[in-house]
Motif scaffolding. Structure first.
Motif, mmCIF file in Angstrom:
data_model
loop_
_atom_site.group_PDB
_atom_site.id
_atom_site.type_symbol
_atom_site.label_atom_id
_atom_site.label_comp_id
_atom_site.label_asym_id
_atom_site.label_seq_id
_atom_site.Cartn_x
_atom_site.Cartn_y
_atom_site.Cartn_z
ATOM 1 N N TYR A 18 13.454 35.522 48.276
ATOM 2 C CA TYR A 18 14.859 35.515 47.872
ATOM 3 C C TYR A 18 15.023 35.644 46.360
ATOM 4 N N TRP A 28 10.665 30.417 49.708
ATOM 5 C CA TRP A 28 11.898 30.992 49.172
ATOM 6 C C TRP A 28 11.624 32.165 48.232
ATOM 7 N N PRO A 48 13.450 22.982 49.240
ATOM 8 C CA PRO A 48 13.813 24.057 50.158
ATOM 9 C C PRO A 48 13.589 23.664 51.619
ATOM 10 N N ILE A 78 19.659 29.787 49.103
ATOM 11 C CA ILE A 78 18.691 29.322 50.096
ATOM 12 C C ILE A 78 19.120 27.942 50.565
#
Length: 80
Positions: free
Chosen positions: A36, A33, A28, A19
């Motif tokens: 993912y 995220w 992030p 990411i």
């Protein structure tokens, strides 16, 4: 590796879920995220996130990537 995008593609080829992280940080650079943790990013996402070379790369640990991280903040913590 020549660019951040190349590095991200390499990690993805190894099966690691990557990411984008904010430049020079560990936060992030995407709103969430969590997805993912269960799916790998697409090539289009890698281009969007890393083509300009500004974002850092984060690897999502856990089952999908097959990685576990243990973080010790002090040398004393290792001794326990």
């Amino acid at each position: 590796m020549k660019t951040t995008h190349d590095a991200a593609k390499y990690y993805l080829s190894r099966g690691y879920s990557v990411i984008p992280l904010k430049p020079k940080g560990k936060t992030p650079a995407i709103p969430s995220w969590k997805e993912y943790q269960t799916r790998l990013p697409t090539d289009a996402e890698l281009v969007e996130w890393f083509a300009d070379g500004k974002n850092n790369i984060g690897i999502v640990t856990g089952k999908l990537s097959g990685l576990t991280v243990v973080d010790f903040d002090t040398p004393e913590a290792i001794e326990q």
